[in-house]
Structures are given as C-alpha cells and as structure tokens.
Design a protein around this motif. Structure first.
Motif, mmCIF file in Angstrom:
data_model
loop_
_atom_site.group_PDB
_atom_site.id
_atom_site.type_symbol
_atom_site.label_atom_id
_atom_site.label_comp_id
_atom_site.label_asym_id
_atom_site.label_seq_id
_atom_site.Cartn_x
_atom_site.Cartn_y
_atom_site.Cartn_z
ATOM 1 N N ARG A 1 -3.742 4.143 8.882
ATOM 2 C CA ARG A 1 -3.833 4.075 7.516
ATOM 3 C C ARG A 1 -2.609 4.272 6.923
ATOM 4 O O ARG A 1 -1.972 3.590 6.013
ATOM 5 C CB ARG A 1 -4.812 5.117 6.894
ATOM 6 C CG ARG A 1 -6.175 4.672 7.071
ATOM 7 C CD ARG A 1 -7.026 5.597 6.217
ATOM 8 N NE ARG A 1 -6.912 6.988 6.437
ATOM 9 C CZ ARG A 1 -7.416 7.527 7.181
ATOM 10 N NH1 ARG A 1 -8.635 7.304 8.083
ATOM 11 N NH2 ARG A 1 -7.339 9.211 7.479
ATOM 12 N N ALA B 1 6.966 5.764 1.775
ATOM 13 C CA ALA B 1 6.100 5.543 2.782
ATOM 14 C C ALA B 1 6.703 5.694 4.363
ATOM 15 O O ALA B 1 5.783 6.475 5.022
ATOM 16 C CB ALA B 1 5.555 4.165 2.824
ATOM 17 N N THR C 1 -2.759 2.258 -3.971
ATOM 18 C CA THR C 1 -2.242 3.106 -2.353
ATOM 19 C C THR C 1 -0.793 2.689 -2.243
ATOM 20 O O THR C 1 -0.009 3.288 -1.507
ATOM 21 C CB THR C 1 -3.008 2.335 -1.329
ATOM 22 O OG1 THR C 1 -2.892 1.123 -1.179
ATOM 23 C CG2 THR C 1 -4.562 2.685 -1.459
ATOM 24 N N LEU C 2 -0.042 1.604 -3.415
ATOM 25 C CA LEU C 2 1.249 1.154 -2.927
ATOM 26 C C LEU C 2 1.992 2.250 -4.041
ATOM 27 O O LEU C 2 3.140 2.114 -3.838
ATOM 28 C CB LEU C 2 1.439 -0.241 -3.468
ATOM 29 C CG LEU C 2 0.452 -1.134 -2.631
ATOM 30 C CD1 LEU C 2 1.009 -2.768 -2.863
ATOM 31 C CD2 LEU C 2 0.766 -0.716 -1.048
ATOM 32 N N VAL D 1 -4.796 -3.838 0.828
ATOM 33 C CA VAL D 1 -4.549 -2.249 0.319
ATOM 34 C C VAL D 1 -4.564 -2.323 -1.104
ATOM 35 O O VAL D 1 -3.904 -3.277 -1.789
ATOM 36 C CB VAL D 1 -2.963 -1.867 0.736
ATOM 37 C CG1 VAL D 1 -2.995 -0.604 0.550
ATOM 38 C CG2 VAL D 1 -2.921 -2.061 2.338
ATOM 39 N N GLN E 1 -0.296 1.300 5.085
ATOM 40 C CA GLN E 1 0.218 1.407 3.744
ATOM 41 C C GLN E 1 1.897 1.293 3.730
ATOM 42 O O GLN E 1 2.424 0.572 2.687
ATOM 43 C CB GLN E 1 0.046 3.051 3.297
ATOM 44 C CG GLN E 1 0.491 3.435 1.827
ATOM 45 C CD GLN E 1 0.135 4.832 1.666
ATOM 46 O OE1 GLN E 1 0.681 5.760 2.147
ATOM 47 N NE2 GLN E 1 -0.525 4.976 0.427
#
Length: 609
Positions: free
Chosen positions: A246, A213, A10-11, A6, A250
């Motif tokens: 996805r 998240a 995206t984090l 990843v 994540q």
C-alpha cells in the motif's frame, strides 16, 4: 506496471509536526552559510561558470564571423588563424568546464557533509518524546535520501547560473544584429518563463508529496524489517507485505504525477521553441527580401537563435529537478530547525543531595485528559521507591519526567533541591542511570557495550564491574567471554544476558539516581535470580525509582507508591500496606500473590506475603 487506482485523498500526504515551508530566497540564504567555509571554491566555480558562458558565446560568434571572412576572401593565413582561434577557445571552454564540474562536485559534497552533521546533531538534541512521535525510518530518510537530492540541487544551482549568463550573452548578440527580431524573441522567451514559473509551483507541490511518500515508505520498511521475526511467529508476513505494498503504491501514484509533470515539460518547451524559431526565420526572411537585413546577418541571427533556445530549454528542464531538490531541502532544514520541547536553561550540578520532589505537577501527552494533575511526591536521597498501579496509572510518565524525556506542563520538579530545568544537561545525564525492560545494545562486543558510558575504561575495570553483577556467573556461558559479539541490537544474546550487560554498564557509569522499569519482567527464574543479585549491587547507596512488576521488587523497596489515574492512593512499606487491606492489597492479590515461593492457590487472599 499496471494502472494503480488510488483515491485523490491518498495523494495528499500530511507532513510531520515539525515540517516548515521555506521560500527559495530563504533556502538560498541557508545554503550560503554552508558554502561560506568553502568561499574560495565557490568563487572559483562561479568565475569558471561565467567564463564558460562567455567562451561559449564567443565560440559561436567567432565561427560566424570567420565564415563571413572566408566568404569574402579565402586566404590560407586567415583560415589557419580562424582554426587556431576556434581550437584554443574550444579547449579553454572544455578545460574550464571540467575544472568547474570537479570543484562543484567537491563543493557540493562539503556542503552536504555539513548539512548532514547539523541534521544528525538536531536528531541527537531531541527528547525521547520526539522519537515516540516520529518513526526512525522517516528521520533516516531525511538525513540520507533528502540530502542526496539536495546535493543535486547545489550542482544544479551553478549549472543554472551558467545557463542564465549564456542566455544574457546570446541576447546581447541578437540585439546587436536586429532590434525588432530580438524584441520578438524576447516576447517568446517571456512566455516560456511564465509557463516555467507556473510549472514550478505545481511541480514543487508534487515533489514535496513525493519526498513525504518516500519518507513514509522508508519508515515502514525500517519497522517491517525489525518486526519480521514477530510477524513470522504469527504467520502475518502477508499483512506486512500488504502494508508495504500500500505504501509503495501510494509512492508510485504520487511519483507518477511528479514524473509526468517533469517529463512533459521538456517536450512542451521543445515544441514552443521550434515554433518560435520557425516564426523568426519566416519574419527574418521577409526582411532579407525587403533588403532590411543582409543574408549574412540573417544567418548569424538564426545560428545565435538556435544556440539561445538550447540553454533556455535546459534552464526550463532544470525546474523539475530543482523542485525535487527544493522539497528535499525543506524537509532536511525542517529537521535541522526542529526545536526540542525539553530544554535545560541552567548549569546547576548535583552534589550528594539526590532527592526528587514533584510539586503540583501537571502533564498531558496531548489535548486529551491529563495524565498528572496537581501531582505531589517526594523521594529522599538514597531511598528506593517502587511505583505500582494498573496500566495508565502514570508510572511510566513519572519516570519519563524525571529522565527529561518529556516536558511537564505545570508545577515544578526538583532534583537535589534544584529545578530540574535548571540543571546542567550533560552532568544530569551522567548522574542518571536508566534500565528499561528491553535494554538497547550496540553492535560490538559485550565489553564494548559495558564500556559505552566510559569509553576510556580499561579492560580490568570492565571485567571488575562484570564480575560484580551476579558474582560474574553469567560470563561463563558466553562463547568468548567479554569479547563475545552481541550482534545488531544485542540479538546474539538472550533477554536476560542483555539485562546483565546493561546492569554492568550501569555499574561502570556509577550514577547517583536510578530509574528502573522492572528489569526482570520478562526473563526466566534463574536469570531473574542473577539479575536480582546484580540489582542488589547496583541499587546500593543510590536514589532509586522503579516500576514494579515483581514481588521481589516491591518487598525490597523502602516505600511503595500505589497510583491510580495519576494520583497517589496509598504509600508505605509492603507489610504495612498489605495489612491495611486497601488498594495495594487488591493490587497484590491481582499481580504479586502468585509470585510468592510458598504460594498456595487454596489459601485465602493475603495469607501469602
């Protein structure tokens, strides 16, 4: 599970627009307000926690001194007294710990109950625009998942308090044995505390990302489950799965780093404390050889030191859980503190005057181009006005502003001669009836949903208003009449039946102002006829603003307002506007002409009216 690649970007999950950051003291003060109604339980838990720490220290000191006493002179009476004292202190420590755990769990549950109530109240006071911007699943995650994490935070707070007191007691014992060795121990502890605080800052940042998240994953799950029938119709189950996968990946990537930080900290502290103990044993052993410390004192020091490391490591291991709880506390407090943009500042009530007037109103959904700019419109009491125009003309915006779903940016909106912001919110909502294209029904029976605006309505009243809609013909096809279960969101009923239930519900409410978003836009002709009959009853004697998609609606209106890009282009009655051959006539040819019963494609435009 295999490695998940990843990208770093995206984090970095952005929070919602209403998210805030709170310091630990701020969070502590806020939670103190939830503990205040249960002050007796909080004080009892605190007292038991302190007593438990003192008993824990005393228990170890008692054994150590008892060993010295037995070593000097083994007397049965002394041994019996020692055993009795150990048993009594141990039993008291266990009983106090059990009672403290029970009271702590109850206190935590009571505090979370109050927090959830405040969070739900915060959701209820938000305007409709709030829910357009923030998915329902994310809000549910805050009220449920985050509050569960906060519940653990409350319990951990008392546990940490007990560990701190135990550490202080142990330090007192060490200082009473040897100041030099105790000083070395304090230096080692200071190093551990510094590392803990560094870890706290990093861990909290990742814990905050993890909770975001989880919120996004819950929101997507909520949307996907609700939209599954549509996805299946278009054979797009794979697309739904890919989107969920996805989001799940994540979450996994963020959670992996969070767990790595949390799980690596305890072994690191274990290694550090082991090395520290070895150093103290070596240093103390040299003091014994030099006769600066007796063997008994050295033994007691090592025993006390080993007991000191354990609460210190427990305290350190709490940091990861503490940061997750703190991150969740931030998220749920942000929701509790979220202020609605739409505010009612007065207590004026409507009388018979239900006229609506827009005066130089400006509105924009964001920083982009204004939807309304200097908009003026007056609707008389009892008048039915139909809004028509292309997509983006401003029809829905006007209805939403009247419904107080959004706050306008400039100008004034008057209802019954009062500034709409100065009306009593509850009274205004009771006087306002709204029928969207897709009405929402709640789980229960048809009768339950009709009775929703007036919970005290009798069965006879419910049946009476149901029979007023389309002469009651729509009730016969229902399997159990008014007692027919509607299912989740009314899915056991057809779209037309849901609209008829909504109209009956509106009749029972008996509002003075109606806002309609074309209730017949997506139903079959027979159901449309039933709904039109229902509308004739509902509209009678009321001020009505309707977004028109059907020819029957525009013909029935007292006045048609044709909109283009947030401005009124034409207004008047159907026949007059059609005869003028202007903008409305063009809209009529595009959208309404083919709906006429005598429509003939071969006829010239505007020949059919």
């Amino acid at each position: 599970m295999g490695e998940v690649a990843v990208p770093d970007r995206t984090l970095r999950l952005a929070g919602d627009s209403y998210d805030r950051e709170y310091s630990e003291p701020q969070i502590a003060r806020r939670f103190a307000t939830y503990a205040r109604p249960h002050l007796a339980a909080a004080l009892a838990v605190t007292a038991l926690t302190l007593a438990g720490a003192g008993l824990g220290t005393g228990f170890q000191v008692l054994i150590a001194r008892g060993v010295d006493t037995v070593a000097r002179s083994v007397r049965p009476a002394a041994l019996a007294a020692l055993i009795a004292a150990v048993v009594l202190v141990g039993a008291a420590q266990w009983a106090g710990g059990a009672l403290a755990a029970w009271l702590s769990a109850r206190l935590s549950a009571d505090m979370i109950l109050g927090l959830r109530r405040d969070a739900f109240a915060a959701v209820l006071r938000q305007e409709s625009a709030f829910f357009d911007q923030h998915p329902a699943g994310g809000l549910v995650s805050r009220v449920t998942t985050d509050s569960e994490a906060v519940s653990g935070l409350v319990s951990q707070t008392f546990a940490i308090a007990g560990q701190v007191v135990l550490i202080l007691c142990m330090l007192g014992v060490l200082l009473s044995i040897d100041l030099l060795l105790a000083g070395v121990t304090i230096l080692l502890m200071a190093l551990i505390v510094v590392v803990s605080f560094v870890h706290r800052r990093v861990s909290r940042r990742w814990s905050r990302q993890e909770q975001r998240a989880v919120g996004r994953l819950n929101a997507l799950l909520h949307e996907s489950v609700g939209g599954l029938p549509v996805a299946r119709n278009f054979a797009q189950e794979g697309t739904l799965y890919a989107a969920l996968d996805r989001a799940n990946r994540q979450w996994f990537a963020v959670s992996r780093w969070t767990r790595l930080l949390q799980n690596s900290f305890f072994p690191t502290m274990l290694t550090a404390t082991g090395l520290g103990t070895a150093a103290i044993v070596l240093f103390g052993g040299h003091q014994v050889l030099d006769s600066r410390l007796s063997p008994g004192q050295w033994y007691l020091f090592i025993q006390t030191l080993s007991l000191l490391w354990w609460p210190l490591m427990n305290l350190s291991s709490f940091w990861g859980q503490l940061q997750q709880g703190t991150a969740s506390a931030e998220r749920i407090l942000s929701l509790v503190d979220a202020e609605p943009r739409v505010r009612q500042s007065g207590h004026a009530r409507l009388d018979r005057d239900t006229s609506i007037e827009f005066r130089n109103v400006g509105f924009r959904y964001s920083s982009r181009e204004a939807v309304l700019d200097g908009f003026d419109l007056r609707i008389a009491t009892g008048e039915t006005v139909a809004l028509i125009g292309h997509t983006g003309a401003g029809k829905s915006t006007i209805v939403r502003l009247i419904a107080r779903a959004y706050e306008f940016d400039a100008g004034a909106i008057l209802v019954g001669g009062h500034d709409i912001r100065g009306l009593d919110a509850d009274d205004y909502r009771r006087r306002l009836g709204i029928v969207p294209q897709a009405p929402v029904l709640f789980k229960g029976t048809v009768a339950d949903n009709i009775r929703y605006p007036c919970p005290g309505a009798t069965d006879e009243q419910v049946l009476a208003v149901a029979r007023l809609v389309a002469r009651g013909d729509w009730l016969a096809p229902l399997a159990r009449g008014l007692e027919t279960p509607v299912g989740e969101l009314g899915r056991n009923l057809s779209a037309g039946q849901r609209q008829l239930v909504a109209l009956a519900r509106l009749l029972l409410q008996d509002p003075s102002i109606l806002l309609l978003d074309e209730a017949t836009a997506s139903v079959d002709p027979l159901t449309e006829a039933h709904i039109q009959e229902g509308l004739e009853v509902v509209l009678r004697g009321r001020t009505v603003v309707t977004i028109a998609h059907r020819l029957t609606t525009v013909r029935r209106a007292d006045r048609i307002v044709a909109l283009r890009q947030g401005r009124i282009v034409e207004e008047g009655r159907h026949d007059d506007l059609l005869a003028a051959g202007g903008y409305y006539a063009d809209l009529y040819d595009r959208y309404f002409r083919h709906q006429a019963p005598d429509f003939d494609p071969q006829q010239p435009k505007q020949a059919v009216r």
